[in-house]
Design a protein around this motif. Structure first.
Motif, PDB file in Angstrom:
ATOM      1  N   ALA A   1       0.809  -1.226   0.000  1.00 44.45           N
ATOM      2  CA  ALA A   1       0.000   0.000   0.000  1.00 44.45           C
ATOM      3  C   ALA A   1       0.837   1.268   0.000  1.00 44.45           C
ATOM      4  O   ALA A   1       0.492   2.240  -0.672  1.00 44.45           O
ATOM      5  CB  ALA A   1      -0.949  -0.003   1.194  1.00 44.45           C
ATOM      6  N   LYS A   2       1.927   1.302   0.741  1.00 44.46           N
ATOM      7  CA  LYS A   2       2.712   2.533   0.864  1.00 44.46           C
ATOM      8  C   LYS A   2       3.253   3.014  -0.478  1.00 44.46           C
ATOM      9  O   LYS A   2       3.379   4.213  -0.701  1.00 44.46           O
ATOM     10  CB  LYS A   2       3.858   2.330   1.849  1.00 44.46           C
ATOM     11  CG  LYS A   2       3.367   2.224   3.276  1.00 44.46           C
ATOM     12  CD  LYS A   2       4.498   2.035   4.250  1.00 44.46           C
ATOM     13  CE  LYS A   2       3.926   1.858   5.650  1.00 44.46           C
ATOM     14  NZ  LYS A   2       4.965   1.649   6.635  1.00 44.46           N
ATOM     15  N   GLU A   3       3.549   2.095  -1.373  1.00 46.96           N
ATOM     16  CA  GLU A   3       4.070   2.471  -2.685  1.00 46.96           C
ATOM     17  C   GLU A   3       3.027   3.176  -3.546  1.00 46.96           C
ATOM     18  O   GLU A   3       3.368   3.896  -4.482  1.00 46.96           O
ATOM     19  CB  GLU A   3       4.593   1.243  -3.412  1.00 46.96           C
ATOM     20  CG  GLU A   3       5.822   0.634  -2.758  1.00 46.96           C
ATOM     21  CD  GLU A   3       6.349  -0.561  -3.506  1.00 46.96           C
ATOM     22  OE1 GLU A   3       6.217  -0.604  -4.742  1.00 46.96           O
ATOM     23  OE2 GLU A   3       6.884  -1.466  -2.841  1.00 46.96           O
ATOM     24  N   TYR A   4       1.764   2.964  -3.255  1.00 42.59           N
ATOM     25  CA  TYR A   4       0.676   3.540  -4.046  1.00 42.59           C
ATOM     26  C   TYR A   4      -0.051   4.668  -3.317  1.00 42.59           C
ATOM     27  O   TYR A   4      -1.030   5.207  -3.832  1.00 42.59           O
ATOM     28  CB  TYR A   4      -0.339   2.450  -4.414  1.00 42.59           C
ATOM     29  CG  TYR A   4       0.194   1.478  -5.436  1.00 42.59           C
ATOM     30  CD1 TYR A   4      -0.108   1.628  -6.782  1.00 42.59           C
ATOM     31  CD2 TYR A   4       1.018   0.418  -5.063  1.00 42.59           C
ATOM     32  CE1 TYR A   4       0.385   0.742  -7.732  1.00 42.59           C
ATOM     33  CE2 TYR A   4       1.519  -0.471  -6.008  1.00 42.59           C
ATOM     34  CZ  TYR A   4       1.198  -0.304  -7.322  1.00 42.59           C
ATOM     35  OH  TYR A   4       1.692  -1.171  -8.266  1.00 42.59           O
ATOM     36  N   ALA A   5       0.420   5.035  -2.153  1.00 47.39           N
ATOM     37  CA  ALA A   5      -0.275   6.023  -1.320  1.00 47.39           C
ATOM     38  C   ALA A   5      -0.416   7.377  -2.007  1.00 47.39           C
ATOM     39  O   ALA A   5      -1.501   7.967  -2.005  1.00 47.39           O
ATOM     40  CB  ALA A   5       0.428   6.177   0.016  1.00 47.39           C
ATOM     41  N   ASP A   6       0.671   7.885  -2.585  1.00 50.31           N
ATOM     42  CA  ASP A   6       0.608   9.211  -3.210  1.00 50.31           C
ATOM     43  C   ASP A   6      -0.402   9.263  -4.349  1.00 50.31           C
ATOM     44  O   ASP A   6      -1.187  10.210  -4.453  1.00 50.31           O
ATOM     45  CB  ASP A   6       1.989   9.634  -3.718  1.00 50.31           C
ATOM     46  CG  ASP A   6       2.955   9.927  -2.577  1.00 50.31           C
ATOM     47  OD1 ASP A   6       2.500  10.193  -1.445  1.00 50.31           O
ATOM     48  OD2 ASP A   6       4.179   9.873  -2.821  1.00 50.31           O
ATOM     49  N   SER A   7      -0.396   8.244  -5.206  1.00 52.98           N
ATOM     50  CA  SER A   7      -1.353   8.246  -6.322  1.00 52.98           C
ATOM     51  C   SER A   7      -2.779   8.063  -5.812  1.00 52.98           C
ATOM     52  O   SER A   7      -3.720   8.608  -6.395  1.00 52.98           O
ATOM     53  CB  SER A   7      -0.991   7.189  -7.361  1.00 52.98           C
ATOM     54  OG  SER A   7      -1.031   5.905  -6.801  1.00 52.98           O
ATOM     55  N   ALA A   8      -2.951   7.325  -4.717  1.00 51.97           N
ATOM     56  CA  ALA A   8      -4.290   7.149  -4.145  1.00 51.97           C
ATOM     57  C   ALA A   8      -4.801   8.461  -3.556  1.00 51.97           C
ATOM     58  O   ALA A   8      -5.987   8.794  -3.707  1.00 51.97           O
ATOM     59  CB  ALA A   8      -4.276   6.057  -3.084  1.00 51.97           C
ATOM     60  N   ILE A   9      -3.910   9.214  -2.924  1.00 53.92           N
ATOM     61  CA  ILE A   9      -4.317  10.515  -2.369  1.00 53.92           C
ATOM     62  C   ILE A   9      -4.677  11.476  -3.500  1.00 53.92           C
ATOM     63  O   ILE A   9      -5.676  12.194  -3.427  1.00 53.92           O
ATOM     64  CB  ILE A   9      -3.220  11.080  -1.448  1.00 53.92           C
ATOM     65  CG1 ILE A   9      -3.166  10.238  -0.157  1.00 53.92           C
ATOM     66  CG2 ILE A   9      -3.467  12.550  -1.122  1.00 53.92           C
ATOM     67  CD1 ILE A   9      -2.004  10.528   0.751  1.00 53.92           C
ATOM     68  N   GLU A  10      -3.904  11.469  -4.568  1.00 56.00           N
ATOM     69  CA  GLU A  10      -4.240  12.284  -5.745  1.00 56.00           C
ATOM     70  C   GLU A  10      -5.587  11.859  -6.326  1.00 56.00           C
ATOM     71  O   GLU A  10      -6.378  12.700  -6.761  1.00 56.00           O
ATOM     72  CB  GLU A  10      -3.150  12.158  -6.804  1.00 56.00           C
ATOM     73  CG  GLU A  10      -1.863  12.864  -6.466  1.00 56.00           C
ATOM     74  CD  GLU A  10      -0.780  12.652  -7.519  1.00 56.00           C
ATOM     75  OE1 GLU A  10      -1.118  12.409  -8.696  1.00 56.00           O
ATOM     76  OE2 GLU A  10       0.392  12.728  -7.138  1.00 56.00           O
ATOM     77  N   ALA A  11      -5.838  10.562  -6.337  1.00 56.97           N
ATOM     78  CA  ALA A  11      -7.116  10.050  -6.838  1.00 56.97           C
ATOM     79  C   ALA A  11      -8.273  10.539  -5.970  1.00 56.97           C
ATOM     80  O   ALA A  11      -9.326  10.912  -6.495  1.00 56.97           O
ATOM     81  CB  ALA A  11      -7.092   8.525  -6.887  1.00 56.97           C
ATOM     82  N   MET A  12      -8.076  10.559  -4.672  1.00 58.11           N
ATOM     83  CA  MET A  12      -9.123  11.055  -3.776  1.00 58.11           C
ATOM     84  C   MET A  12      -9.434  12.520  -4.089  1.00 58.11           C
ATOM     85  O   MET A  12     -10.593  12.912  -4.096  1.00 58.11           O
ATOM     86  CB  MET A  12      -8.696  10.900  -2.308  1.00 58.11           C
ATOM     87  CG  MET A  12      -8.554   9.459  -1.861  1.00 58.11           C
ATOM     88  SD  MET A  12     -10.094   8.531  -1.894  1.00 58.11           S
ATOM     89  CE  MET A  12     -10.828   9.078  -0.382  1.00 58.11           C
ATOM     90  N   HIS A  13      -8.408  13.297  -4.387  1.00 59.87           N
ATOM     91  CA  HIS A  13      -8.620  14.698  -4.762  1.00 59.87           C
ATOM     92  C   HIS A  13      -9.391  14.789  -6.072  1.00 59.87           C
ATOM     93  O   HIS A  13     -10.310  15.605  -6.192  1.00 59.87           O
ATOM     94  CB  HIS A  13      -7.281  15.433  -4.876  1.00 59.87           C
ATOM     95  CG  HIS A  13      -6.652  15.727  -3.561  1.00 59.87           C
ATOM     96  ND1 HIS A  13      -6.698  16.952  -2.961  1.00 59.87           N
ATOM     97  CD2 HIS A  13      -5.961  14.930  -2.709  1.00 59.87           C
ATOM     98  CE1 HIS A  13      -6.082  16.915  -1.811  1.00 59.87           C
ATOM     99  NE2 HIS A  13      -5.612  15.686  -1.630  1.00 59.87           N
TER     100      HIS A  13
END
Length: 115
Positions: free
Chosen positions: A86-98
């Motif tokens: 999960a940690k490797e994909y966290a930044d893109s997931a946060i961008e996706a939430m935005h």
């Protein structure tokens, strides 16, 4: 953790024909492989839909295409969570939430990364 996954599944569910939310709501311990297979299907469905929208718009990004792409990114994060990355994909997931207009719920991603 289960409630966080259910909430993310709700965001991914829109436009996906199978009942993704139910597999995460189930009180039974669902088979990990079954969850992975279904979330993998969701990734593919959203990516294909995003590509179709992009092509229909003359290879230009539209708000709808960005939304669907964000759903695919979020599904990729859930897949990574289930496989322990999960940690490797966290930044893109946060961008996706935005991109989904869910900035206030980005803590769902950060909580799952702490696991």
């Amino acid at each position: 953790m289960k409630n966080n996954l259910i909430r993310l599944a709700e965001f991914i569910q829109e436009g996906f024909p199978e009942d993704l939310v139910a597999i995460f709501k189930s009180s039974e311990q669902e088979d990990r492989d079954e969850r992975l297979a279904l979330i993998g299907k969701a990734i593919n469905v959203h990516r294909e839909r995003a590509e179709t929208l992009w092509l229909q718009a003359g290879k230009k990004r539209t708000p709808e295409e960005r939304y669907v792409t964000a759903q695919a990114e979020l599904a990729s994060f859930v897949f990574a969570y289930l496989t322990g990355d999960a940690k490797e994909y966290a930044d893109s997931a946060i961008e996706a939430m935005h991109a989904l207009g869910r900035q206030s719920e980005e803590d769902l991603v950060t909580k799952l990364c702490r696991r």
